[in-house]
Write a protein that holds these residues in place. Sequence first.
Motif, PDB file in Angstrom:
ATOM      1  N   GLU A 276       0.819  -1.207   0.000  1.00 14.40           N
ATOM      2  CA  GLU A 276       0.000   0.000   0.000  1.00 14.40           C
ATOM      3  C   GLU A 276       0.852   1.256   0.000  1.00 14.40           C
ATOM      4  O   GLU A 276       0.556   2.221  -0.713  1.00 14.40           O
ATOM      5  CB  GLU A 276      -0.942  -0.026   1.201  1.00 14.40           C
ATOM      6  CG  GLU A 276      -1.966  -1.156   1.128  1.00 14.40           C
ATOM      7  CD  GLU A 276      -2.742  -1.339   2.422  1.00 14.40           C
ATOM      8  OE1 GLU A 276      -2.381  -0.688   3.430  1.00 14.40           O
ATOM      9  OE2 GLU A 276      -3.698  -2.132   2.425  1.00 14.40           O
ATOM     10  N   ARG A 277       1.936   1.251   0.777  1.00 14.96           N
ATOM     11  CA  ARG A 277       2.808   2.430   0.833  1.00 14.96           C
ATOM     12  C   ARG A 277       3.452   2.705  -0.525  1.00 14.96           C
ATOM     13  O   ARG A 277       3.617   3.860  -0.937  1.00 14.96           O
ATOM     14  CB  ARG A 277       3.870   2.258   1.913  1.00 14.96           C
ATOM     15  CG  ARG A 277       3.358   2.531   3.324  1.00 14.96           C
ATOM     16  CD  ARG A 277       4.504   2.761   4.294  1.00 14.96           C
ATOM     17  NE  ARG A 277       5.333   1.569   4.419  1.00 14.96           N
ATOM     18  CZ  ARG A 277       5.151   0.612   5.335  1.00 14.96           C
ATOM     19  NH1 ARG A 277       4.143   0.721   6.195  1.00 14.96           N
ATOM     20  NH2 ARG A 277       5.936  -0.427   5.397  1.00 14.96           N
TER      21      ARG A 277
ATOM     22  N   GLU B 181       0.820   4.402  -2.546  1.00 13.72           N
ATOM     23  CA  GLU B 181       0.501   5.732  -2.022  1.00 13.72           C
ATOM     24  C   GLU B 181       1.596   6.738  -2.349  1.00 13.72           C
ATOM     25  O   GLU B 181       1.328   7.919  -2.575  1.00 13.72           O
ATOM     26  CB  GLU B 181       0.306   5.654  -0.510  1.00 13.72           C
ATOM     27  CG  GLU B 181      -0.970   4.949  -0.091  1.00 13.72           C
ATOM     28  CD  GLU B 181      -0.995   4.620   1.390  1.00 13.72           C
ATOM     29  OE1 GLU B 181       0.036   4.862   2.068  1.00 13.72           O
ATOM     30  OE2 GLU B 181      -2.020   4.123   1.878  1.00 13.72           O
TER      31      GLU B 181
ATOM     32  N   TYR C 295      -8.337  -1.789  -1.010  1.00 11.83           N
ATOM     33  CA  TYR C 295      -7.333  -0.892  -1.565  1.00 11.83           C
ATOM     34  C   TYR C 295      -7.557  -0.658  -3.048  1.00 11.83           C
ATOM     35  O   TYR C 295      -7.385   0.459  -3.542  1.00 11.83           O
ATOM     36  CB  TYR C 295      -5.930  -1.427  -1.305  1.00 11.83           C
ATOM     37  CG  TYR C 295      -4.969  -0.309  -1.028  1.00 11.83           C
ATOM     38  CD1 TYR C 295      -5.053   0.415   0.153  1.00 11.83           C
ATOM     39  CD2 TYR C 295      -4.026   0.064  -1.970  1.00 11.83           C
ATOM     40  CE1 TYR C 295      -4.207   1.473   0.398  1.00 11.83           C
ATOM     41  CE2 TYR C 295      -3.174   1.127  -1.735  1.00 11.83           C
ATOM     42  CZ  TYR C 295      -3.264   1.830  -0.546  1.00 11.83           C
ATOM     43  OH  TYR C 295      -2.439   2.896  -0.318  1.00 11.83           O
TER      44      TYR C 295
ATOM     45  N   LEU D  56      -8.230   3.218  -4.342  1.00 15.28           N
ATOM     46  CA  LEU D  56      -7.375   3.888  -5.321  1.00 15.28           C
ATOM     47  C   LEU D  56      -7.880   3.753  -6.754  1.00 15.28           C
ATOM     48  O   LEU D  56      -7.265   4.288  -7.670  1.00 15.28           O
ATOM     49  CB  LEU D  56      -5.948   3.333  -5.227  1.00 15.28           C
ATOM     50  CG  LEU D  56      -5.194   3.624  -3.932  1.00 15.28           C
ATOM     51  CD1 LEU D  56      -3.804   3.028  -3.978  1.00 15.28           C
ATOM     52  CD2 LEU D  56      -5.111   5.123  -3.677  1.00 15.28           C
TER      53      LEU D  56
END
Length: 545
Positions: A58-59, A62, A114, A118
């Motif tokens: 996820e990071r 992001e 997620y 997104l």
Amino acid sequence: MWLQKLLNYWIYCGSCIAAISGEPTLPTADYYIGAVVEFPARTVNGAASTRARIRQFERLLEDAAIRPDIVVFPEDVLNDRETPIVVPTPSDTVVPCGVDAALYDYIISEVSCYARSLQLYLLINVVEVQNCTQSHEIANLIASCPIYNTNVVFDRGGAVISRYRKYNLIGSEWLYFNYTSQPEEEAIFHTDMNVTFGHFTDMDLLYARPAQALVQRGIMDFLHPSNWQSELPFMSAVQLHQSWAYSNNVNLLVAGTNDPRNGRSGSGIYAGKYGALTASMTSDETQSKLHLSVVPKQSVANRKVMESLRINQNSLKEQQNQTQRDSSSGVLDRFTGVVLARSNDIDLYVTVPIPNEVTNNMALQQQICHNDLCCDFYIKRSVNPLANASTTSYYYRMAAFRGIGSFLNTEPNAVAVCAILSCTGDHIYTCGRIYYESVEVVPQYSFDEVRIRGNFTRGSTSLLTPTSVNQLLMPLTVDEFEWQVQEYSNISLAKLTLLQPRSDLLTFGIYDNYFLDENHSKDAADTFRWAMWLIPMSFLIQITF
């Protein structure tokens, strides 16, 4: 860096503002934004480790400067056969995000959320247990239901829209996993970018089903989670992935697992005849990285898109040409951070050594034949004045082979080869090896001109490819060679020409894979079990005698 490239691309295509703003790519656009994640191999199992890894995923997304349309994660980085999970059936169009935790594992629900948050298409690879008993107890399912190596695709709304269960198992996988009976039907999904994707896993790339069968169906964009173990001279990761995409003229997005101590590394995005858009090998076993690129839609590729791709090609070429820029000592940059396997098939090849002595402007011409294959070599070289008796250089051989070989010396395949191979000595046993990191390599000469031609018997299913790899374990860029194939009723005449001088080649040649898919059966599992039983038995026999 990628923002600048996308801005350069915008010069040619006004609609590309969508990519920069983070909006999904329009169906009418002649491109989409693809991304692949390279990620460390699992070293610790358990729920806490899995949650930490998903958070790392996820990071990476992001922190990306550009929002991709579709992202591929590697093979075998989330769970294992001791902790399999249930995956929703795609026809049910389930959105696992926010669903009762008793129904779906954290991996599935979190990635679903997620993808929805997104607005991305996401592909992950997991170990799946099929729910064949309608039980929600994983322990009961593991004891009685099939287990698969599975790709799972989520759409922008978080729904599971595709589930592909690996078809071609390798080695010990036959002992632990089942395989799908209908790989092509499972491995296709459609997107709102007006692109239809196929997907497969790791070793599937070397087989007719599902990979080649999907190409024959007209699929032109592929996703490939990988845990590839690189092997010289023809099967290093980026080398193989570029040659497969190039010969099929399809887009290929490869996400690789980083485990360099076990030979596993290699991620990239490839645009068919236009080569690698981004590609990497790493020696950092802890590295996690997102690779982004504009990807042309092969079905509508046009001049504007190709101009953008040339920007990327020039950048890659600039990086690779560092190996060609000799220092005052003539020592070449090399990549030695991945432990490479060697194909023992080389010992069966018919080879002729290329003499170390060089007469400038004097051409070397040689024909080498093996079975029904004949390879013609034309080579011109020039002396490197910085090499001398105290420097270390690679030796080279011209090689021909037509017969049954293997991958990782375990998986049988039928191949035909015409190639120049590098060696660390003057014996064939040293071919397919590289010098240790501590060795400084100064090339004894440069290959100024190389032409290789072969008459390859046509198979019912086969893939004829140009193949190359340099000392950075990267293939040559596509403007550094010329590839020609003339098809006849029973043979293909293939010709590969080196267009620019190189002094850093490890492999340069033609490789034909004849796809031994008829060996795909449960008999392979029995064969592996017998092999495992015979190893200790043979050891006992040696002790007895």
